[in-house]
Design a protein around this motif. Structure first.
Motif, short mmCIF file in Angstrom:
data_model
loop_
_atom_site.label_atom_id
_atom_site.label_comp_id
_atom_site.label_asym_id
_atom_site.label_seq_id
_atom_site.Cartn_x
_atom_site.Cartn_y
_atom_site.Cartn_z
N GLY A 70 23.80 -6.11 -9.09
CA GLY A 70 24.45 -4.81 -9.14
C GLY A 70 23.64 -3.74 -8.45
O GLY A 70 22.54 -3.97 -7.94
N PRO A 71 24.19 -2.53 -8.43
CA PRO A 71 23.48 -1.42 -7.77
C PRO A 71 22.19 -1.08 -8.54
O PRO A 71 22.13 -1.22 -9.76
CB PRO A 71 24.47 -0.26 -7.82
N ARG A 72 21.19 -0.66 -7.78
CA ARG A 72 19.90 -0.35 -8.39
C ARG A 72 19.99 0.93 -9.23
O ARG A 72 20.53 1.94 -8.78
CB ARG A 72 18.85 -0.17 -7.29
N ALA A 73 19.45 0.85 -10.42
CA ALA A 73 19.39 2.02 -11.32
C ALA A 73 17.94 2.37 -11.55
O ALA A 73 17.04 1.55 -11.40
CB ALA A 73 20.07 1.69 -12.64
N ARG A 74 17.71 3.62 -11.89
CA ARG A 74 16.37 4.10 -12.23
C ARG A 74 16.41 4.69 -13.62
O ARG A 74 17.40 5.29 -14.02
CB ARG A 74 15.91 5.15 -11.24
N LYS A 75 15.31 4.53 -14.33
CA LYS A 75 15.20 5.12 -15.65
C LYS A 75 14.75 6.57 -15.50
O LYS A 75 13.80 6.86 -14.80
CB LYS A 75 14.17 4.36 -16.50
N VAL A 76 15.45 7.44 -16.16
CA VAL A 76 15.06 8.84 -16.27
C VAL A 76 14.93 9.08 -17.76
O VAL A 76 15.92 9.24 -18.46
CB VAL A 76 16.09 9.79 -15.63
N GLY A 77 13.69 9.03 -18.24
CA GLY A 77 13.48 9.04 -19.68
C GLY A 77 14.05 7.76 -20.25
O GLY A 77 13.72 6.67 -19.81
N ARG A 78 14.98 7.88 -21.16
CA ARG A 78 15.61 6.68 -21.72
C ARG A 78 16.97 6.40 -21.10
O ARG A 78 17.70 5.52 -21.56
CB ARG A 78 15.73 6.81 -23.23
N TYR A 79 17.34 7.12 -20.07
CA TYR A 79 18.65 7.01 -19.47
C TYR A 79 18.58 6.32 -18.11
O TYR A 79 17.61 6.48 -17.37
CB TYR A 79 19.29 8.39 -19.29
N LEU A 80 19.64 5.59 -17.77
CA LEU A 80 19.77 5.01 -16.44
C LEU A 80 20.53 5.98 -15.55
O LEU A 80 21.53 6.57 -15.97
CB LEU A 80 20.55 3.68 -16.50
N ARG A 81 20.04 6.13 -14.33
CA ARG A 81 20.71 6.98 -13.36
C ARG A 81 20.80 6.23 -12.03
O ARG A 81 19.94 5.43 -11.68
CB ARG A 81 19.98 8.31 -13.16
N TYR A 82 21.86 6.53 -11.28
CA TYR A 82 22.14 5.87 -10.02
C TYR A 82 22.28 6.91 -8.91
O TYR A 82 22.87 7.96 -9.12
CB TYR A 82 23.45 5.09 -10.10
N GLU A 83 21.77 6.56 -7.72
CA GLU A 83 22.02 7.36 -6.52
C GLU A 83 23.42 7.00 -6.03
O GLU A 83 23.69 5.82 -5.76
CB GLU A 83 21.01 7.03 -5.43
N PRO A 84 24.32 7.96 -5.91
CA PRO A 84 25.68 7.63 -5.46
C PRO A 84 25.71 6.88 -4.13
O PRO A 84 26.47 5.92 -3.98
CB PRO A 84 26.36 9.00 -5.35
#
Length: 99
Positions: A70-84
């Motif tokens: 799947g698309p790469r996600a990054r952790k921001v604190g405890r949340y996952l975030r994705y670059e559109p």
């Protein structure tokens, strides 16, 4: 409501400035000499945003992440975030014949 039963319309001018908001222009902010400019990137996507974009359940994204798919996600604190842009790129890279 006015006495004739029609709802009253709010004033067009801003109560703080007295200016009509439709005619007030915001001037571009230019950096002072010697200051660096900062690029403001578009908002990162949440897991829900990516799930909506791809049309898959949120649980599927978490399962893919455990399988290194799947698309790469990054952790921001405890949340996952994705670059559109990365999500779109990943999607475009999928083989059309795989389905």
């Amino acid at each position: 409501n006015d006495s004739d039963g029609k709802p009253s319309t709010p004033p067009r001018s801003s109560p703080r400035t007295g200016h009509d908001p439709a005619t007030v222009r915001q001037l571009p902010i230019k950096p002072l000499e010697g200051e660096k400019t900062v690029e403001i990137r578009p908002r990162l996507w949440t897991v829900q945003d990516v799930a909506d974009y791809l049309g898959v359940p949120v649980r599927t994204l978490y399962d893919w992440r455990c399988r290194d798919y799947g698309p790469r996600a990054r952790k921001v604190g405890r949340y996952l975030r994705y670059e559109p842009a990365e999500v779109r790129s990943w999607f475009e890279s999928l083989d059309d014949q795989a389905a």
